[in-house]
Structure formats: structure tokens, C-alpha cells
Design a protein around this motif. Structure first.
Motif, PDB file in Angstrom:
ATOM      1  N   ASP A   8       0.815  -1.217   0.000  1.00 50.65           N
ATOM      2  CA  ASP A   8       0.000   0.000   0.000  1.00 50.65           C
ATOM      3  C   ASP A   8       0.849   1.268   0.000  1.00 50.65           C
ATOM      4  N   LEU A   9       2.106   1.170  -0.333  1.00 50.98           N
ATOM      5  CA  LEU A   9       3.000   2.310  -0.231  1.00 50.98           C
ATOM      6  C   LEU A   9       3.274   2.957  -1.585  1.00 50.98           C
ATOM      7  N   THR A  10       2.269   2.967  -2.436  1.00 50.50           N
ATOM      8  CA  THR A  10       2.431   3.634  -3.721  1.00 50.50           C
ATOM      9  C   THR A  10       2.264   5.134  -3.517  1.00 50.50           C
ATOM     10  N   PRO A  11       2.933   5.937  -4.336  1.00 53.82           N
ATOM     11  CA  PRO A  11       2.834   7.393  -4.201  1.00 53.82           C
ATOM     12  C   PRO A  11       1.388   7.872  -4.284  1.00 53.82           C
ATOM     13  N   LEU A  12       1.113   8.947  -3.572  1.00 52.56           N
ATOM     14  CA  LEU A  12      -0.212   9.550  -3.555  1.00 52.56           C
ATOM     15  C   LEU A  12      -0.314  10.603  -4.654  1.00 52.56           C
ATOM     16  N   ASP A  13      -1.529  10.878  -5.090  1.00 51.87           N
ATOM     17  CA  ASP A  13      -1.746  11.998  -6.003  1.00 51.87           C
ATOM     18  C   ASP A  13      -1.717  13.276  -5.180  1.00 51.87           C
ATOM     19  N   VAL A  14      -0.862  14.210  -5.568  1.00 50.40           N
ATOM     20  CA  VAL A  14      -0.733  15.476  -4.847  1.00 50.40           C
ATOM     21  C   VAL A  14      -0.983  16.627  -5.808  1.00 50.40           C
ATOM     22  N   PRO A  15      -1.518  17.738  -5.284  1.00 45.19           N
ATOM     23  CA  PRO A  15      -1.895  18.846  -6.164  1.00 45.19           C
ATOM     24  C   PRO A  15      -0.713  19.603  -6.777  1.00 45.19           C
ATOM     25  N   GLU A  16       0.428  19.603  -6.109  1.00 46.31           N
ATOM     26  CA  GLU A  16       1.591  20.334  -6.606  1.00 46.31           C
ATOM     27  C   GLU A  16       2.776  19.390  -6.739  1.00 46.31           C
ATOM     28  N   SER A  17       3.648  19.683  -7.690  1.00 48.20           N
ATOM     29  CA  SER A  17       4.863  18.887  -7.819  1.00 48.20           C
ATOM     30  C   SER A  17       5.791  19.220  -6.645  1.00 48.20           C
ATOM     31  N   PRO A  18       6.697  18.322  -6.290  1.00 49.45           N
ATOM     32  CA  PRO A  18       7.662  18.627  -5.229  1.00 49.45           C
ATOM     33  C   PRO A  18       8.453  19.899  -5.532  1.00 49.45           C
ATOM     34  N   GLU A  19       8.786  20.099  -6.793  1.00 45.74           N
ATOM     35  CA  GLU A  19       9.538  21.297  -7.177  1.00 45.74           C
ATOM     36  C   GLU A  19       8.732  22.566  -6.905  1.00 45.74           C
ATOM     37  N   ASP A  20       7.453  22.559  -7.276  1.00 44.69           N
ATOM     38  CA  ASP A  20       6.594  23.732  -7.033  1.00 44.69           C
ATOM     39  C   ASP A  20       6.410  23.967  -5.536  1.00 44.69           C
ATOM     40  N   LYS A  21       6.218  22.893  -4.791  1.00 43.89           N
ATOM     41  CA  LYS A  21       6.044  22.996  -3.341  1.00 43.89           C
ATOM     42  C   LYS A  21       7.303  23.589  -2.703  1.00 43.89           C
ATOM     43  N   PHE A  22       8.484  23.151  -3.150  1.00 42.70           N
ATOM     44  CA  PHE A  22       9.748  23.656  -2.617  1.00 42.70           C
ATOM     45  C   PHE A  22       9.942  25.126  -2.995  1.00 42.70           C
ATOM     46  N   ARG A  23       9.593  25.488  -4.234  1.00 46.03           N
ATOM     47  CA  ARG A  23       9.695  26.884  -4.671  1.00 46.03           C
ATOM     48  C   ARG A  23       8.832  27.778  -3.772  1.00 46.03           C
ATOM     49  N   GLU A  24       7.612  27.333  -3.499  1.00 46.82           N
ATOM     50  CA  GLU A  24       6.703  28.095  -2.634  1.00 46.82           C
ATOM     51  C   GLU A  24       7.297  28.248  -1.229  1.00 46.82           C
ATOM     52  N   PHE A  25       7.830  27.172  -0.673  1.00 46.80           N
ATOM     53  CA  PHE A  25       8.455  27.205   0.652  1.00 46.80           C
ATOM     54  C   PHE A  25       9.612  28.209   0.674  1.00 46.80           C
ATOM     55  N   LEU A  26      10.446  28.153  -0.349  1.00 48.73           N
ATOM     56  CA  LEU A  26      11.605  29.059  -0.393  1.00 48.73           C
ATOM     57  C   LEU A  26      11.169  30.520  -0.553  1.00 48.73           C
ATOM     58  N   GLU A  27      10.143  30.768  -1.367  1.00 47.15           N
ATOM     59  CA  GLU A  27       9.658  32.143  -1.570  1.00 47.15           C
ATOM     60  C   GLU A  27       9.150  32.738  -0.264  1.00 47.15           C
ATOM     61  N   ILE A  28       8.463  31.945   0.533  1.00 45.32           N
ATOM     62  CA  ILE A  28       7.973  32.409   1.835  1.00 45.32           C
ATOM     63  C   ILE A  28       9.147  32.832   2.712  1.00 45.32           C
ATOM     64  N   ARG A  29      10.266  32.143   2.592  1.00 42.62           N
ATOM     65  CA  ARG A  29      11.475  32.459   3.366  1.00 42.62           C
ATOM     66  C   ARG A  29      12.319  33.551   2.722  1.00 42.62           C
ATOM     67  N   GLY A  30      11.902  34.030   1.554  1.00 41.81           N
ATOM     68  CA  GLY A  30      12.671  35.059   0.855  1.00 41.81           C
ATOM     69  C   GLY A  30      13.882  34.494   0.128  1.00 41.81           C
ATOM     70  N   GLU A  31      13.821  33.209  -0.208  1.00 40.40           N
ATOM     71  CA  GLU A  31      14.929  32.568  -0.915  1.00 40.40           C
ATOM     72  C   GLU A  31      14.468  32.127  -2.293  1.00 40.40           C
ATOM     73  N   LYS A  32      15.422  31.738  -3.124  1.00 40.26           N
ATOM     74  CA  LYS A  32      15.114  31.340  -4.502  1.00 40.26           C
ATOM     75  C   LYS A  32      15.393  29.859  -4.720  1.00 40.26           C
ATOM     76  N   LEU A  33      14.672  29.307  -5.685  1.00 41.73           N
ATOM     77  CA  LEU A  33      14.928  27.942  -6.132  1.00 41.73           C
ATOM     78  C   LEU A  33      16.028  28.027  -7.182  1.00 41.73           C
ATOM     79  N   THR A  34      17.263  27.876  -6.739  1.00 42.64           N
ATOM     80  CA  THR A  34      18.414  27.958  -7.634  1.00 42.64           C
ATOM     81  C   THR A  34      18.510  26.705  -8.501  1.00 42.64           C
ATOM     82  N   ASP A  35      19.330  26.763  -9.524  1.00 44.91           N
ATOM     83  CA  ASP A  35      19.507  25.598 -10.397  1.00 44.91           C
ATOM     84  C   ASP A  35      19.996  24.374  -9.625  1.00 44.91           C
ATOM     85  N   PRO A  36      20.998  24.497  -8.731  1.00 45.09           N
ATOM     86  CA  PRO A  36      21.413  23.304  -7.973  1.00 45.09           C
ATOM     87  C   PRO A  36      20.284  22.732  -7.099  1.00 45.09           C
TER      88      PRO A  36
END
Length: 166
Positions: A8-36
């Protein structure tokens, strides 16, 4: 008794991609999603496995990505803070796994070969909720890690001393 489930450990359907979720988290902190950072998120979420920081650095290098060890460590810390990764503190290392987009589960850890096995068990969830209610607590999650020796390592271990037989 409830069956322990590993299928039962198959990935769940989520509304945002991990990349988009991380970008949002970083923007709240005033940081950028850099290429690395973007490369790290994409690499980590390209497959599901448990890994430590050194394995990740090696995998990135093997894939032709020149990302510094310090950037990897800092980004792993941010990904945990953002709720995208979960850190598992094992006997002799910290391992990471997907948290975002993956169902709640628990782990078995072999202290000989370092193998990590994921499983779900409804009885553990019921017990967590019962204990929480009894203490006026609302559980939002838990971490349950069983350490021991897997059957493969147990078979290959031959006792050499009398104390090993106890």
C-alpha cells in the motif's frame, strides 16, 4: 490481528509537484529555487528510495551534476523543513526518504546490512490514536522504527562466542 502491508506504499496523487512545493516554501522564506536546488529536487524525486547525503552526492556526481557537498547538506535540511523529505535517524547514519506525496508508514532497519524496509500496519495507527486520546492529545503523525537483524543477515551470522548464543 491486522496484516502488515508493504504493497500500500504507492505514491499519492498530490496537487503540486515537489519542485513547485519547494519553490513556494523558499519564496515564503525570501529565498530562490536555484539551479542546484532544482536539480536536487528533481533527482531525489526521480525515484523512491532511502538514501544518505553521501549516497546522494555520489549519485549526483555519477549523473554528471557538479553540486557541492555543502549545497547538498543545506538543501536536504531545507527539504526536511519544507515537509518534502523525512529524515530517519538510523543506528549509524541519517537516511532520507520522500515525505510529500507518500503515505504514512513505518520502518524496519537491519543494523548489520543497513537495509530499511517500509511497512504499514493499521493496529499501530489505532494504538497511536488510542494513546493520544487517553492523554488529550491530537496525533498528527508518528515515527516508529524497529531495529534488528534481517533474515538474510541472521542466517549468514554464525556464532563464534558463547555470548553470541544468548
Amino acid at each position: 490481528m491486522s496484516k502488515t502491508q508493504t504493497d500500500d506504499l504507492t505514491p499519492l496523487d498530490v496537487p503540486e509537484s515537489p519542485e513547485d512545493k519547494f519553490r513556494e516554501f523558499l519564496e515564503i522564506r525570501g529565498e530562490k529555487l536555484t539551479d542546484p536546488r532544482r536539480t536536487l529536487v528533481r533527482h531525489i524525486y526521480s525515484s523512491h528510495k532511502h538514501f544518505d547525503a553521501d549516497e546522494l552526492v555520489r549519485d549526483l556526481h555519477d549523473a554528471g551534476h557538479a553540486i557541492s557537498r555543502s549545497t547538498v547538506y543545506r538543501t536536504l535540511r531545507l527539504l526536511v523543513e519544507a515537509g518534502l523529505l523525512r529524515e530517519l535517524r538510523l543506528t549509524n547514519r541519517s537516511a532520507y526518504e520522500h515525505d510529500y506525496g507518500y503515505p504514512a508508514h513505518d520502518h524496519l532497519h537491519c543494523t548489520v546490512c543497513n537495509r530499511v524496509v517500509e511497512f504499514r500496519n493499521e493496529e499501530i495507527l489505532k494504538l497511536r490514536d488510542e494513546v493520544s486520546r487517553a492523554h488529550g492529545f491530537r496525533a498528527t503523525g508518528h515515527r516508529f522504527l524497529i531495529t534488528g537483524v534481517c533474515s538474510k543477515c541472521d542466517r549468514s551470522h554464525s556464532p563464534r562466542r558463547r555470548l553470541d548464543l544468548i
